[in-house]
Design a protein around this motif. Structure first.
Motif, PDB file in Angstrom:
ATOM      1  N   TYR A 199       0.843  -1.201   0.000  1.00 28.05           N
ATOM      2  CA  TYR A 199       0.000   0.000   0.000  1.00 28.05           C
ATOM      3  C   TYR A 199       0.880   1.254   0.000  1.00 28.05           C
ATOM      4  O   TYR A 199       0.879   2.026   0.963  1.00 28.05           O
ATOM      5  N   SER A 226      -7.445   0.181   4.101  1.00 26.75           N
ATOM      6  CA  SER A 226      -8.650   0.068   3.276  1.00 26.75           C
ATOM      7  C   SER A 226      -9.154   1.430   2.795  1.00 26.75           C
ATOM      8  O   SER A 226     -10.209   1.505   2.179  1.00 26.75           O
ATOM      9  N   ASN A 227      -8.399   2.508   3.077  1.00 28.44           N
ATOM     10  CA  ASN A 227      -8.805   3.817   2.573  1.00 28.44           C
ATOM     11  C   ASN A 227      -8.355   3.994   1.125  1.00 28.44           C
ATOM     12  O   ASN A 227      -7.462   3.296   0.649  1.00 28.44           O
ATOM     13  N   PRO A 228      -8.960   4.948   0.398  1.00 26.85           N
ATOM     14  CA  PRO A 228      -8.587   5.176  -1.007  1.00 26.85           C
ATOM     15  C   PRO A 228      -7.133   5.633  -1.138  1.00 26.85           C
ATOM     16  O   PRO A 228      -6.522   6.092  -0.171  1.00 26.85           O
ATOM     17  N   LYS A 229      -6.600   5.530  -2.348  1.00 28.49           N
ATOM     18  CA  LYS A 229      -5.230   5.988  -2.618  1.00 28.49           C
ATOM     19  C   LYS A 229      -5.241   7.504  -2.805  1.00 28.49           C
ATOM     20  O   LYS A 229      -5.377   8.010  -3.922  1.00 28.49           O
ATOM     21  N   LEU A 230      -5.119   8.218  -1.692  1.00 27.26           N
ATOM     22  CA  LEU A 230      -5.090   9.679  -1.720  1.00 27.26           C
ATOM     23  C   LEU A 230      -3.744  10.169  -1.195  1.00 27.26           C
ATOM     24  O   LEU A 230      -3.337   9.790  -0.101  1.00 27.26           O
ATOM     25  N   THR A 281     -10.754  10.676   9.115  1.00 22.79           N
ATOM     26  CA  THR A 281     -11.346  11.412   8.009  1.00 22.79           C
ATOM     27  C   THR A 281     -11.207  12.910   8.259  1.00 22.79           C
ATOM     28  O   THR A 281     -11.139  13.356   9.409  1.00 22.79           O
ATOM     29  N   GLN A 286      -1.088   4.803   0.499  1.00 24.22           N
ATOM     30  CA  GLN A 286      -1.686   4.934   1.832  1.00 24.22           C
ATOM     31  C   GLN A 286      -0.614   5.031   2.910  1.00 24.22           C
ATOM     32  O   GLN A 286      -0.743   5.828   3.853  1.00 24.22           O
ATOM     33  N   TYR A 344     -12.902  13.129   3.229  1.00 23.90           N
ATOM     34  CA  TYR A 344     -11.706  12.432   2.746  1.00 23.90           C
ATOM     35  C   TYR A 344     -11.256  11.421   3.788  1.00 23.90           C
ATOM     36  O   TYR A 344     -10.890  11.789   4.906  1.00 23.90           O
ATOM     37  N   ASP A 345     -11.323  10.147   3.412  1.00 21.34           N
ATOM     38  CA  ASP A 345     -10.854   9.066   4.276  1.00 21.34           C
ATOM     39  C   ASP A 345      -9.351   8.973   4.054  1.00 21.34           C
ATOM     40  O   ASP A 345      -8.889   8.420   3.063  1.00 21.34           O
TER      41      ASP A 345
END
Length: 198
Positions: free
Chosen positions: A22, A53-57, A97, A25, A83-84
């Motif tokens: 990941y 498990s959060n988005p790729k931000l 978040t 993340q 935003y998670d």
């Protein structure tokens, strides 16, 4: 140093390190909470299926999105995006978040049964999850009756291994990193002690 970094970022069942499996993340969480804090969190949640498990931000994506929302008029129907930024699960879960608050500063100051003041710029409403808002004025922000001035940070954990003090430390680090990344013109003071016991 490189050996140490690989050691604390392991934890995936397939033998890959968290930073390998990941990368986005892992980098974002490290930047927002601090590498030492993420190492401690990884150790507390460690399990064979430790995962994000959060988005790729990226931090830059979160920063640009929040800044963009701050300079446009508030759309009451649409609201603000959430935003998670970091969700790590293993023996328990930690989730964080961020978003602009739909509440105005006046509303937060009025809801004395829900919010208490931790500093001149920071208000806290809960101890678990830790839910805080702080004043962050953005250069060029929209003007009007509903100005985006309160940034909302929420951190939640389900592990009995995380102490209240450490949970609070994670929340404070996240808020301070966002303050610095967004270059809040009012330079809000975010205290170490959020007075969660009140």
């Amino acid at each position: 140093m490189a050996v140490s970094a690989l050691t604390f970022s392991t934890g995936c069942a397939d033998g890959q390190s968290l930073s390998e499996k990941y990368p986005t993340q892992w980098t974002t969480c490290n930047a927002l909470f601090g590498a030492k804090n993420m190492e401690s969190l990884r150790d507390m949640l460690d399990s064979d299926d430790l995962k994000f498990s959060n988005p790729k931000l990226s931090v830059d994506q979160v920063k640009k999105s929040l800044a963009k929302e701050a300079i446009v008029p508030y759309d009451k129907r649409k609201g603000f995006d959430t935003y998670d930024v970091c969700t790590l699960s293993g023996n328990g879960t930690f989730d964080a978040t961020v978003r602009w608050s739909a509440d105005t500063l006046k509303a937060v100051q009025t809801y004395t049964d829900r919010w208490h003041r931790a500093s001149a710029d920071v208000y806290v409403s809960e101890a678990s999850p830790i839910h805080l808002v702080f004043r962050c004025e953005i250069k060029g922000a929209a003007s009007g009756p509903h100005v985006q001035v309160l940034l909302e940070v929420r951190t939640w954990e389900s592990s009995t291994n995380l102490s209240t003090d450490f949970h609070q430390k994670l929340s404070v680090n996240l808020a301070r990193t966002l303050r610095d990344e967004l270059a809040c013109t009012n330079k809000p003071n975010i205290p170490d002690d959020l007075q969660l016991s009140k």
